[in-house]
Scaffold this active site. Structure first.
Site, PDB file in Angstrom:
ATOM      1  N   CYS A  49      -8.598 -23.932   2.117  1.00  0.00           N
ATOM      2  CA  CYS A  49      -9.167 -24.627   1.208  1.00  0.00           C
ATOM      3  C   CYS A  49     -10.148 -24.076   0.419  1.00  0.00           C
ATOM      4  O   CYS A  49     -10.785 -22.707   0.633  1.00  0.00           O
ATOM      5  CB  CYS A  49     -10.457 -25.411   2.243  1.00  0.00           C
ATOM      6  SG  CYS A  49     -11.539 -26.379   1.376  1.00  0.00           S
ATOM      7  N   TYR A 104     -22.140 -38.719  31.467  1.00  0.00           N
ATOM      8  CA  TYR A 104     -22.226 -38.448  30.030  1.00  0.00           C
ATOM      9  C   TYR A 104     -21.129 -39.259  29.444  1.00  0.00           C
ATOM     10  O   TYR A 104     -20.512 -38.920  28.501  1.00  0.00           O
ATOM     11  CB  TYR A 104     -21.759 -37.079  29.870  1.00  0.00           C
ATOM     12  CG  TYR A 104     -22.959 -36.070  30.339  1.00  0.00           C
ATOM     13  CD1 TYR A 104     -24.019 -35.619  30.167  1.00  0.00           C
ATOM     14  CD2 TYR A 104     -22.206 -35.573  31.789  1.00  0.00           C
ATOM     15  CE1 TYR A 104     -24.874 -34.701  30.698  1.00  0.00           C
ATOM     16  CE2 TYR A 104     -23.042 -34.451  32.230  1.00  0.00           C
ATOM     17  CZ  TYR A 104     -24.303 -34.139  32.095  1.00  0.00           C
ATOM     18  OH  TYR A 104     -25.149 -33.148  32.779  1.00  0.00           O
ATOM     19  N   ASP A 120     -18.370 -35.134  31.124  1.00  0.00           N
ATOM     20  CA  ASP A 120     -18.186 -34.818  29.405  1.00  0.00           C
ATOM     21  C   ASP A 120     -19.592 -34.469  28.754  1.00  0.00           C
ATOM     22  O   ASP A 120     -19.986 -35.228  27.996  1.00  0.00           O
ATOM     23  CB  ASP A 120     -17.296 -35.868  28.919  1.00  0.00           C
ATOM     24  CG  ASP A 120     -16.968 -35.794  27.342  1.00  0.00           C
ATOM     25  OD1 ASP A 120     -17.065 -34.437  27.161  1.00  0.00           O
ATOM     26  OD2 ASP A 120     -16.337 -36.661  26.979  1.00  0.00           O
ATOM     27  N   CYS A 180     -16.615 -29.186  25.579  1.00  0.00           N
ATOM     28  CA  CYS A 180     -16.450 -28.848  24.327  1.00  0.00           C
ATOM     29  C   CYS A 180     -16.975 -27.622  23.945  1.00  0.00           C
ATOM     30  O   CYS A 180     -17.263 -26.935  22.629  1.00  0.00           O
ATOM     31  CB  CYS A 180     -17.129 -29.853  23.341  1.00  0.00           C
ATOM     32  SG  CYS A 180     -18.968 -30.138  23.584  1.00  0.00           S
TER      33      CYS A 180
END
Ligand code: SAH
Length: 385
Positions: free
Chosen positions: A8, A245, A315, A342
């Site tokens: 990019c 969560y 999560d 994550c």
């Protein structure tokens, strides 16, 4: 991915995509190596599941608005990392194309309607941010105009003109943020057009998405992730399931449809819990319950009262699960736990604690939810010894 790889043009200034200097194959290798390094001591790391077309995957797109330094032109784009200078962006490799087009149209209309962008230094002006959310499967499209003042005199004509350019918009919201803050959204909202939310479909279930509640930003890969999570949960129709969560209840609702006997979702955000309850109802799920609470406190109370469950999905946000939560999970002794993470660093920390308390890690599956960025998502399958 046969075409030659072109990074990019603004990737260094923008800072959103940290891995743009690598082609996609190398990015996947980099993520795999990171998982191996941080997590191999717990169990087998499966080969990362990447995207076939790793572009334009984001269903949620945000742009900040400001004057250019000469105050002649309105700019929209992202803040240059750790500054408040805007890097103009009209199209982005990771963002939904339609969402980017709508943002450019809003910028043009601002000029036509003599509306000003917000000025961070003086706290004056009108438009601060535009947030777009799109249901990739339903095509529904939400536009949130975040304004520095509640006054929006030309709103009917403005919305009319925007809809004329983009008839695919299904709802428009004005969010008012009068505070001197770097938070994008304020607390007050007015629905200017449509129902004030969109719907999307994941794993055959329909979900309501509002401007403020959490919803996974890469729906294609979310399905890959959730399918793996369900595979690891091995639901047979007998299991009482906790979805910790839970956000707007996506995992819980999919679990209820995939053979859970009952589901209990726990989530801190009141808005998200409200959406979760509605989502269960709209999917005809009658055996799911949702509660607004800190997941650690709630699980501690369940453990104290001797309540049991067979499967826990968790999560948590990037910070990982709290120690309270993990120790209470161990006390409740579910046969299986499915940890969606994550952040592999906090995942490693939490797996260590679980491993010391009668759980073994059967497998860890990385899923690439965020191509071109350095973010890594994993789902881990745990079993009680
Ligand atoms: N499982 C959902 C949401 C995951 S994001 C999905 O796949 O879409 C993490 C969620 O944890 C967010 O909705 C956030 O509001 C919630 N959360 C953060 N801290 C929490 C806590 N201490 N207790 C319960 N929920 C929490």
């Amino acid at each position: 991915m046969n075409e030659k790889y072109e990074p990019c043009p603004v990737y260094r200034k923008c800072g959103g995509c940290q891995l743009q200097n690598m082609d996609y194959e190398r990015q996947l290798q980099w993520k795999q190596a990171r998982c191996e390094k941080l997590l191999h001591r717990f169990g087998k790391i499966e080969p990362i599941l990447g995207m076939e077309i790793p572009y334009h995957y984001r269903n949620k797109v945000q742009a900040a608005f400001a004057w250019d330094p000469g105050r002649r032109k309105i700019l929209s784009g992202v803040y240059q990392s750790s500054t408040h200078r805007i890097v103009p962006v009209d199209s982005c490799q990771t963002e939904d194309k339609k969402a980017d087009e709508v943002i450019v149209s809003v910028r043009k209309l601002l000029g036509d309607f003599k509306l000003r962008p917000y000025d961070e230094d003086t706290g004056r002006g009108f438009l601060r941010h535009v947030l777009i959310k799109r249901g990739f499967q339903t095509g529904e499209l939400m536009v949130v105009l975040v304004t520095g003042t509640p006054v929006f005199t030309a709103k009917r004509n403005f919305v009319g003109a925007l809809l004329k350019l983009h008839p695919e918009i299904t709802t428009v919201i004005q969010n008012i943020n009068e505070k001197r803050t770097s938070m994008v959204l304020g607390d007050r909202e007015k629905v200017l057009y449509g129902p004030g939310f969109i719907r999307d479909i994941l794993c055959g279930c329909t979900f309501r998405v509002s401007s403020r509640s959490f919803y996974q930003i890469n729906p294609l890969q979310t399905e890959v992730l959730y399918r793996k999570a369900m595979e690891y949960a091995e639901l047979t129709g007998e299991e009482r399931v906790v979805d910790a969560y839970c956000g707007v209840g996506t995992i819980g609702v999919v679990a209820a449809k995939s053979g859970a006997k009952s589901v209990l979702g726990v989530e801190l955000s009141r808005d998200a819990v409200r959406d979760a309850i509605r989502n269960a109802r709209e999917n005809g799920v009658k055996n799911a319950y949702f509660t607004c609470s800190d997941a650690g406190e709630y699980l501690a109370a369940m453990a104290q009262e001797g309540e049991k469950c067979e499967v826990v999905f968790l999560d948590p946000p990037r910070a990982g699960a709290s120690e309270d939560f993990l120790l209470s999970l161990c006390a409740m002794a579910p046969q299986r736990a499915v940890y969606i993470s994550c952040n592999p660093e906090t995942l490693a920390r939490d797996l260590k604690l679980l491993k010391a308390n009668h759980y073994e890690v059967k497998a860890i599956q990385p899923v690439d939810m965020f191509p071109h960025t350095n973010h890594i998502e994993c789902v881990a399958s745990l079993r009680r010894k």
